[in-house]
Design an enzyme around this catalytic site. Structure first.
Site, short mmCIF file in Angstrom:
data_model
loop_
_atom_site.label_atom_id
_atom_site.label_comp_id
_atom_site.label_asym_id
_atom_site.label_seq_id
_atom_site.Cartn_x
_atom_site.Cartn_y
_atom_site.Cartn_z
N LYS A 77 -1.62 -9.98 -3.82
CA LYS A 77 -1.22 -9.91 -2.34
C LYS A 77 -2.41 -10.42 -1.46
CE LYS A 77 2.64 -6.95 -2.83
NZ LYS A 77 3.37 -5.65 -3.09
N GLN A 121 2.00 0.25 -0.97
CA GLN A 121 2.29 -0.12 -2.34
C GLN A 121 3.09 1.05 -2.97
OE1 GLN A 121 2.18 -3.15 -3.83
NE2 GLN A 121 3.51 -2.47 -5.51
N ASP A 144 7.62 -5.02 4.72
CA ASP A 144 8.53 -4.87 3.44
C ASP A 144 9.84 -4.84 3.93
OD1 ASP A 144 7.29 -4.81 0.86
OD2 ASP A 144 6.57 -2.76 0.89
#
Ligand code: NDP
Length: 313
Positions: A77, A121, A144
């Site tokens: 990422k 995460q 997200d």
């Protein structure tokens, strides 16, 4: 043959026995190439924003602990964020970090004008409540798309930051099929990060949507009704060839690591890819299908979030 064996044999019978005269050339959907193109378009827009508005979109990624798979994701990422010309902020915290410290970091990032997107995460270590952390992220920076505000906005049809993997699935579908209106879609899996948002997005595209899960009666029969079949289950090759309607488009979200004869492992999806040949019209391979779209869509969400925060979208 005993009944149970006959039924197992029927489930696994060869596709041409089952579907008779259909001859279909199954084409793979190249998610890797599509994602590369999307990232290039994002990089171009980022360069334009820097020049015209002095805006550099910034993504902060928070990793708690040393989960090896999470470390790889976070590294990828960060690299792709930088490649797109965005600012990348990485926070690596020890596995025993208290929940309060993670919440304090999220609050700091919420207030930081250089950070337009925040990603924590998952999974998080046991002492940290993931729902609490997600709820603490500013919905405008929730790239997200997991915050209830974004889930709710998606459900009622308002602009929202949408979870990256299902967003990637819809992009691939629209690119290959054009309008999805009126198509019958079956989504197998109802998680908050893949199945449910995928179903919402397909509904938004005017599909007729069925969501199947572990309690669904006659799962093969439900799958056989689908023009678009999305498998997001986490069970290696669970969807057999004869669960697929001839000519259907199959989106395989599953990423499963299975052992090989030589002691190493390989990745397979939730769909029996070899069995789908000659039945599905289009299918995403694993790897190289949906997977590469997830990070590209994270960059897309970061760009969208930055533009919205600056009043440019
Ligand atoms: P979850 O474990 O959160 O959800 C799995 C879903 O599958 C649940 O809704 C469950 O039903 C359903 N399910 C489980 N077993 C069966 C069964 N036998 N029959 C029918 N339905 C079943 O998984 P995720 O949604 O997070 O992920 C799904 C897959 O997608 C995984 O392989 C994951 O690795 C992959 N993935 C890939 C990504 C990518 O970037 N390509 C990103 C995210 C995930 P129930 O609700 O009834 O328990």
């Amino acid at each position: 043959m005993p009944n149970s064996e006959r039924s197992r044999a029927a489930q696994r019978r060869a596709p041409d026995d089952f579907w008779g005269c259909f001859v279909i050339e199954t084409k793979p959907i190249d998610g890797k190439a599509f994602a590369a193109g999307l990232r290039a378009r994002i990089a171009e827009e980022v360069a334009g924003l820097k020049a015209s508005a002095g805006l550099t979109p910034g993504l902060a990624v928070v990793l708690v602990g040393e989960d090896p798979a999470s470390q790889v994701y976070v590294r990828n990422k960060a690299a792709q964020t930088a490649e797109a010309g965005m600012a990348s902020f990485e926070y690596k915290l020890a596995a025993d970090t208290p929940e309060a410290d993670v919440l304090a970091l999220v609050a700091k990032l919420n207030a930081d004008p250089a950070v337009h997107g925040i990603l924590v995460q998952l999974p998080l270590p046991a002492q940290i409540d993931a729902n609490k952390v997600i709820a603490a992220i500013d919905p405008a920076k929730d790239v997200d798309g997991f915050h209830v505000v974004n889930a709710g906005r998606l459900a009622v049809g308002l602009d929202a930051l949408v979870p990256c993997t299902p967003l990637g699935c819809i992009m691939l579908l629209k690119h290959h099929l054009g309008s999805l209106a009126g198509l019958k879609a079956v989504v197998v899996g109802r998680s908050n990060i893949v199945g449910k948002p995928a179903a919402q997005l397909l509904l938004k595209e005017d599909c007729t949507v069925t969501v199947a899960h572990s309690r669904t009666r006659d799962l093969p029969g439900e799958c056989r009704t689908a023009d678009i079949l999305v498998a997001a289950v986490g069970r290696p090759e669970m969807v057999r060839g004869d669960w697929i309607k001839p000519g259907a488009t199959v989106i395989d979200v599953g990423i499963n690591r299975v052992p090989k004869d030589d002691g190493k492992t390989r990745l397979v999806g939730d769909v029996a890819y070899a069995e789908a040949q000659g039945i599905a019209g289009l299918i995403t391979p694993v790897p190289g299908g949906v997977g590469p779209m997830t990070i590209a869509c994270l960059l897309q969400n970061t760009l969208t979030a930055a533009k919205r925060q600056k009043g440019l979208a």
